[in-house]
Design an enzyme around this catalytic site. Structure first.
Site, PDB file in Angstrom:
ATOM      1  N   GLU A 140       0.834  -1.192   0.000  1.00 42.15           N
ATOM      2  CA  GLU A 140       0.000   0.000   0.000  1.00 42.15           C
ATOM      3  C   GLU A 140       0.874   1.249   0.000  1.00 42.15           C
ATOM      4  OE1 GLU A 140      -2.111   0.120   3.660  1.00 42.15           O
ATOM      5  OE2 GLU A 140      -2.817   2.167   3.363  1.00 42.15           O
ATOM      6  N   ASP A 186      -0.985  -1.209   5.757  1.00 43.00           N
ATOM      7  CA  ASP A 186      -0.865  -0.646   7.099  1.00 43.00           C
ATOM      8  C   ASP A 186      -1.828  -1.335   8.047  1.00 43.00           C
ATOM      9  OD1 ASP A 186       0.960   1.122   6.177  1.00 43.00           O
ATOM     10  OD2 ASP A 186      -0.415   2.837   6.049  1.00 43.00           O
ATOM     11  N   ASP A 241      -4.000  -0.216   9.856  1.00 36.07           N
ATOM     12  CA  ASP A 241      -5.054   0.725  10.260  1.00 36.07           C
ATOM     13  C   ASP A 241      -6.301   0.536   9.395  1.00 36.07           C
ATOM     14  OD1 ASP A 241      -4.393   1.701   7.826  1.00 36.07           O
ATOM     15  OD2 ASP A 241      -3.729   3.674   8.511  1.00 36.07           O
ATOM     16  N   ASP A 261      -7.563   2.208   6.873  1.00 35.64           N
ATOM     17  CA  ASP A 261      -7.328   2.259   5.430  1.00 35.64           C
ATOM     18  C   ASP A 261      -6.709   0.962   4.938  1.00 35.64           C
ATOM     19  OD1 ASP A 261      -8.327   4.727   5.260  1.00 35.64           O
ATOM     20  OD2 ASP A 261      -6.420   5.761   4.872  1.00 35.64           O
TER      21      ASP A 261
END
Ligand code: 1YM
Length: 684
Positions: A472, A545, A547, A549
């Site tokens: 990403e 990541d 998180d 997203d």
């Protein structure tokens, strides 16, 4: 990242989201030899017509001994999958009784000691002495391999777990079994231990009804672990209830402080199955088309409905057993369905004389259908013996679908128009996509398949040694390029978000840069053109990541793989990298990584770090915060990293999860995420 989605999700949800990668117990795989042998009734160490003489009773014990020696042959595995099969075997007998028209309710209870009780209100397993056997019917059923439905005359056994091997196998693999039959005003009880009768059939009380109650405790010498999963049982029992209209099945978990109970009861049968599968989708019409009938000894039921999605979902069953590979019943359905729709479209001017016929793929876009047949002697073919081979099933399903669908379309001209409209749009989109594909093919022939510019490829040319990290963001991509082992690890950075393939037609999907890069990098092609032998990397590793997203991007990628290259997941090529969440530094020299909060706690305990001022804890917000060395150490070094392998749940569940997570409806998605958190096997 969709800001709306970001708001909905809490940190907690993130973990749950990973279940998109819904990982299953892979040991469910069944040795081919066993399914072939045990689907039918004809094979067994003994048949019930043989006399239950002293000599035979020795053979019988040997039969059950054989089951204990090679349990995998009979129930597929001794892991969780096999354990749960025991329950289905007993439930199948009760469902057969329901199909025969004598039983309306089945209860299944997980008891506190992990024994299982199955109860029905059928006729009760016969308790009289069987003349040839010299012992009671119930004893025969529980001690002779494959005594199943041949006994008691008349009916044939229609339902049956994957292996259809019956009660005697459960008995052989249980520490103890107690069967109570309510019949002729008395409760008759018989007990067994590891397949051997320890208490002959005895009257233990009076009763005012009929039925059978079986309690068994799976043998912990045989099974890796004797712990049942409520949701696993629930899914199968719910499916059974859908497939047997009117039958009420109750599942109770009595292990906790408060017993948990769920009841499945569908008067509409597979109509409600379709409705349930479509519950998170936007429908293009409300009615459900349903057809039922008997032809050439095949009992057929079909229910269908369209949503506004672009995929087809065909759920097919033979004698209540799922047939993910389809077979003659599915072939019959597809043929009749395409034919009837085209005929209708022509007759009603929805297709003009010079229009081409709608293809099967076109008419099935957005279709959810359940095809269920019951047949006396199913023949299973194919690699996993899950494909129905009986050709009479093709004709029977085709005939019943033709009649039913014709009638339905005549009765519901508005719905007919909607269905044909959707198919026409699908045909146009497919045409556009084909042209786009031909263009790329021609292009690639000219340009000799240029790899995407952003790809940092590895140097080894043997796919077996190679892996590709899909990363990403460009900055993380940079660290990964610095960190990688150049010979075997390729890096493909993706710019932010990829297209949600759940909500777009193929032509748009193929125009998406990120998707094009992945397709060319993998080398396999996709959908009909997919060719696994061209795969350029053995492992495809999604690295995002830790998180919201990241979770979202991972979901989008998995959706793409699931819809365009499911074989990659099926054959175990797709992995999710696990970057650490924390770095703990003690002084200048020592450091540790923690992959979740629990691990962080453990490390802090171990290094006595709670009150140590020299301890520094860094919480990584993204891959970009790690330098190349840290990224290599924690996430990319094959000797140390943790990879989660992504596996397919059965198609139905996977489809529902994908629709839920990727579709338009927000509320069910939230509910689902709140409720679920199962997932993941670890592959170091
Ligand atoms: C909780 C499990 O096994 N119910 C059950 C089993 C049988 C019958 C009724 C039954 C079948 C028939 C006639 C028949 C079985 N009987 C046999 C056998 N519940 C559960 N309920 N009478 C009763 O098939 O004709 C096998 S299963 F072989 F003994 F008839």
């Amino acid at each position: 990242m969709d800001p709306q989605l970001a708001e909905e999700l809490t940190e907690e949800d993130l973990k749950a989201r990973e279940l998109v990668a819904s990982v299953n117990d892979s040991e469910g795989a069944i040795p081919v030899e066993s399914t072939e042998d045990y689907h039918g009734e004809q094979i067994g160490d003994l048949t019930v017509s043989e006399e239950y003489t002293a000599a035979n009773s020795i053979q019988i014990l040997e039969g059950l001994e054989a089951v204990r020696r090679r349990p995998g042959m009979y129930i597929g595995s001794t892991s969780a999958t096999g354990l749960h099969h025991l329950v289905y075997e007993i439930v199948d007998n009760a469902v057969d009784e329901a199909l025969a028209g004598y039983c309306t309710e089945i209860g299944v209870t997980i008891n506190p000691d992990e024994s299982i009780t199955v109860l029905d209100n059928g006729r009760g397993i016969p308790v009289d002495i069987q003349p040839q056997a010299g012992v009671s019917g119930v004893e025969v059923v529980y001690t002779i391999l494959h005594a199943g439905g041949k006994f008691g005359g008349g009916g044939y056994k229609v339902s049956g777990g994957l292996h259809g091997v019956g009660a005697s196998v459960v008995n052989a693999l249980s520490k103890n079994v107690c069967v109570r039959v309510h019949l002729n005003g008395s409760i008759h009880e018989i007990r067994f231990e590891r397949g051997k009768t320890t208490q002959p059939l005895t009257i233990v009380g009076e009763t005012d009804h009929t039925g059978t109650e079986v309690t068994f405790l799976a043998d912990d010498e045989i099974f890796e672990e004797v712990v049942y999963e409520f949701d696993t049982l629930k899914e199968r029992l719910q499916e059974m209830a859908f497939l047997t209209k009117g039958l009420r099945i109750t599942l109770t978990d009595a292990r906790g402080e408060e017993p948990r109970t769920e009841t499945f009861h569908y008067e509409g049968g597979i109509r409600e199955f379709v409705k349930y599968n479509n519950r998170h989708k936007d429908l293009i019409y409300d009615k459900i088309m349903y057809a039922e009938g008997m032809k050439d000894g095949v009992y057929v039921e079909v229910a269908l409905q369209h949503s506004d999605t672009y995929n087809e979902n065909i759920f097919s069953f033979v004698n209540n057993i799922n047939t993910p590979e389809g077979g003659m019943h599915v072939v019959g359905f597809k043929a009749a369905y395409t034919q009837v729709l085209n005929d209708y479209a022509r007759k009603n001017g929805l297709l003009k004389d010079n229009d081409k016929n709608l293809s099967g793929d076109d008419v099935r876009e957005g279709l959810t259908v359940v095809v269920s047949v019951k047949i006396a002697e199913p023949q299973f073919e194919g690699q996993t013996k899950q494909k129905l081979g009986n050709s009479e099933a093709r004709g029977a399903v085709a005939a019943i679908v033709s009649d039913g669908l014709n009638f339905f379309l005549e009765q519901n001209p508005k719905v007919a128009r909607l269905i044909i409209n959707k198919a026409t749009l699908a045909a146009r989109a497919r045409d556009a996509a084909r042209k786009a594909r031909e263009l790329t093919r021609r292009k690639s022939a000219l340009e000799s398949t240029t790899l995407p510019g952003k790809l940092a490829d590895c140097t080894d040319r043997d796919p077996k040694n190679c892996e590709i990290y899909i990363v990403e963001g460009n900055s993380a991509g940079g660290s990964a390029k610095g960190a990688r082992s150049r010979r075997t690890q390729a890096i493909l950075p993706l710019r932010g978000k990829i297209l949600n393939v759940e909500k777009a037609r193929q032509d748009r999907i193929l125009g998406n840069e990120e998707i094009k890069s992945m397709i060319t990098a993998f080398g396999t092609g996709f959908k009909e053109d997919f060719d696994i032998t061209k795969l350029r990397y053995d492992k495809i590793i999604i690295m995002t990541d830790a998180d919201v997203d990241g979770a979202h991007i991972r979901t989008l990628m998995l959706t793409f793989f699931y819809r365009f290259m499911p074989q990659l997941i099926e054959q175990g090529h797709v992995y999710v990298a696990q970057p650490p969440l924390y770095r703990v530094e003690k002084g200048k020299k020592e450091h540790y990584y923690a992959y979740d909060d629990k691990e962080l706690d453990k490390i802090l305990d171990q290094i006595d770090g709670r009150n140590d001022p020299s301890i520094e804890i860094q919480r990584y917000k993204g891959l970009g915060e790690m330098d190349a060395e840290q990224l290599w150490d924690t996430t990319m070094d094959p000797a140390k990293r943790i990879l989660l392998r992504v596996e397919m749940e059965d198609a139905s569940v996977a489809d529902q999860i994908f629709t839920l997570l990727m579709g338009d409806k927000v509320e069910p998605r939230r509910e689902f995420i709140e409720k679920n958190a199962k997932y993941a096997t670890i592959d170091a």
